[in-house]
Write an enzyme that holds these catalytic residues in place. Structure first.
Site, PDB file in Angstrom:
ATOM      1  N   SER A   1       0.803  -1.219   0.000  1.00 12.19           N
ATOM      2  CA  SER A   1       0.000   0.000   0.000  1.00 12.19           C
ATOM      3  C   SER A   1       0.837   1.271   0.000  1.00 12.19           C
ATOM      4  O   SER A   1       0.284   2.369  -0.026  1.00 12.19           O
ATOM      5  CB  SER A   1      -0.927   0.010   1.227  1.00 12.19           C
ATOM      6  OG  SER A   1      -0.172  -0.090   2.409  1.00 12.19           O
TER       7      SER A   1
ATOM      8  N   ARG B   1      -6.650   8.600  -9.680  1.00 13.52           N
ATOM      9  CA  ARG B   1      -7.356   8.769  -8.404  1.00 13.52           C
ATOM     10  C   ARG B   1      -6.410   9.271  -7.322  1.00 13.52           C
ATOM     11  O   ARG B   1      -5.316   8.750  -7.150  1.00 13.52           O
ATOM     12  CB  ARG B   1      -7.981   7.443  -7.965  1.00 13.52           C
ATOM     13  CG  ARG B   1      -8.666   7.488  -6.586  1.00 13.52           C
ATOM     14  CD  ARG B   1      -7.742   7.069  -5.454  1.00 13.52           C
ATOM     15  NE  ARG B   1      -8.436   7.010  -4.161  1.00 13.52           N
ATOM     16  CZ  ARG B   1      -7.824   6.777  -2.998  1.00 13.52           C
ATOM     17  NH1 ARG B   1      -6.528   6.589  -2.960  1.00 13.52           N
ATOM     18  NH2 ARG B   1      -8.511   6.745  -1.887  1.00 13.52           N
TER      19      ARG B   1
ATOM     20  N   THR C   1       1.514   6.935   0.083  1.00  9.71           N
ATOM     21  CA  THR C   1       0.659   5.798  -0.262  1.00  9.71           C
ATOM     22  C   THR C   1       0.720   5.523  -1.751  1.00  9.71           C
ATOM     23  O   THR C   1       0.988   6.430  -2.544  1.00  9.71           O
ATOM     24  CB  THR C   1      -0.805   6.085   0.139  1.00  9.71           C
ATOM     25  OG1 THR C   1      -1.579   4.899  -0.049  1.00  9.71           O
ATOM     26  CG2 THR C   1      -1.413   7.198  -0.693  1.00  9.71           C
TER      27      THR C   1
END
Lengths: 287, 287
Positions: free
Chosen positions: A49, A176, A166
């Site tokens: 992640s 996004r 991230t």
């Protein structure tokens, strides 16, 4: 005189705050500690992640988001949708120091990185590619994972800093961006109030400017854990559907007190303080 | 029963709030009014800081940022570094309603727009290209202009909405994003507190989450103008260098009271209220 404090989200925060602590013990600044700690999580290929090894977007491309904030000056630097860099936190710091702007996204963020000496690195690991291929073949193609590293530090001079990094929700739509690189949502630091960083579903966290809110609560006198609890409670009260998602926040005040809270159980964070590392599990708030 | 209120930044806000007022008078929602008003400024080719006709980046490409927030639900939609669309506010609204995410940047924002029926439009006007060519040839290549449109609306049902749109600082670095599309910085709306939108040097505004701060001050009981003044005062006190730049904010509370303030003189905003449009010049705060 204390040698400093470092706080970081999730289990991978333990190795991160150890690196931050080493930086602080060597006389590094809070910002040095933030960068050193976050780089450990970014460069760990087993973490899916954050940074290198992170899950790619729907096209199979790893796009990363990162930001830093200096609590002494309120200087900030951020990148989003950055490709080809394993440790985007260092690019974010470079934006803070070397750009006339503070937030660069997409192709422009990559161009800035190349111009400032960051080479083009392979960011997609074989394991992340395999997970993406599995996702493409599955009938239920939801996104996966959102375990941002947020790291806060207080140095021996009393300065605070915050950072966030991230690779975003796995298999996200191209371009996004969640809360992580957004000042006030994913992170905030002000020597006069405190520092905070959030993790969890960015689409919810950014609706509440969660990190700024926590710093405002500390500025008003709440201790860190109570400030985090108050922010989580407001979120749950205003949008009860957030109880289905993880939204968590950690905080560090100018006196070096640390805390954290979450909208549901399962959150954890790590603290390094003068050589002593601790690991805290935080459970659900039902305010 | 009132038919609604609309507030917008700068002189171009006058035509914008007139369009918002028409939407409200037709029974449109606060969000309809935000989109209708901002589109007027975006599609006006003579405005060089918003939408079509906006100044391009250093490469001569127009990259736009826009966002909307619904004060009833806190739903948001935002795009940054979007190319090839003259009215990005409509893409931001579409992200809010039709994406599983809330913020899309760069190539991904463009791809989302095409997928949802937005054609590829020429966004660079001859005049904007000429200004860019002049900039390229000039010895002093600083950025130019940052007159974001921020628009707030309250509808007859008592719902608030906020929107923001800009082509950004003229001749910016590729991928530069300011405060405009950032929830809490460029805009914020919550029926339970109020709505606010900021304009000016985004690199400073986002350090203070200025719009969220103003809504927090209204939530605590300050009237709109006092809330804006308090936010500007905090900015000037914490970073006195902001006095050199324009940072301005407008606010609208749940009762329909409007206000605005700025860190220096020269700011103006427009208000539409039940068919009456007014134009207010706001002067400097020295708190």
């Amino acid at each position: 005189m204390h040698r400093g404090v470092a706080v970081a989200t999730w289990k991978f925060g333990q190795a991160a705050v150890a690196a931050s602590g080493a930086a602080l013990s060597d006389g590094g600044s809070a910002m040095d500690a933030v960068e050193a700690g976050i780089r450990v999580a970014e460069l760990d290929a087993s973490e899916h992640s954050v940074g290198y090894g992170g899950l790619p977007n729907e096209d199979g491309v790893v796009q990363m988001d990162a930001a830093v904030m200096d609590g002494a000056t309120l200087d900030v630097g951020a990148v989003a949708s950055l490709e080809g860099v394993r440790a985007p936190i260092s690019v974010a710091r470079r934006v803070m120091t070397d750009s006339r702007h503070v937030f660069l996204v997409g192709e422009g963020a990559g161009r800035f990185a190349r111009k400032h000496g960051f080479g083009v690195e392979e960011t997609l690991t074989d394991e992340a590619r395999r997970k993406w291929q599995e996702w493409r073949g599955s009938p239920n193609r939801n996104g996966d994972g959102h375990d941002t590293i947020g790291l806060l530090s207080l140095d021996a001079d009393g300065n605070l800093a915050a950072g966030c990094s991230t690779s975003g929700v796995g298999f996200k739509e191209v371009g996004r961006v969640g809360d992580s690189p957004l000042i006030g949502s994913g992170l905030y630091a002000d020597n006069e109030g405190g520092a905070a960083a959030a993790t969890g579903l960015g689409e919810e966290i950014l609706k509440f400017c969660m990190s700024f809110q926590v710093v405002e609560f500390m500025r008003a006198g709440l201790p860190p854990t109570e400030a985090c609890r108050a922010a989580a409670s407001r979120m749950l009260a205003r949008r009860p559907e957030t109880a289905e998602h993880m939204a968590a926040v950690v905080a560090l005040d100018p006196q070096g007190r640390a805390g954290g809270y979450a909208t549901r159980d399962g959150f954890s964070y790590a603290v390094w303080r003068d050589g002593e590392a601790t690991y805290t599990e935080v459970t659900v708030v039902r305010a």
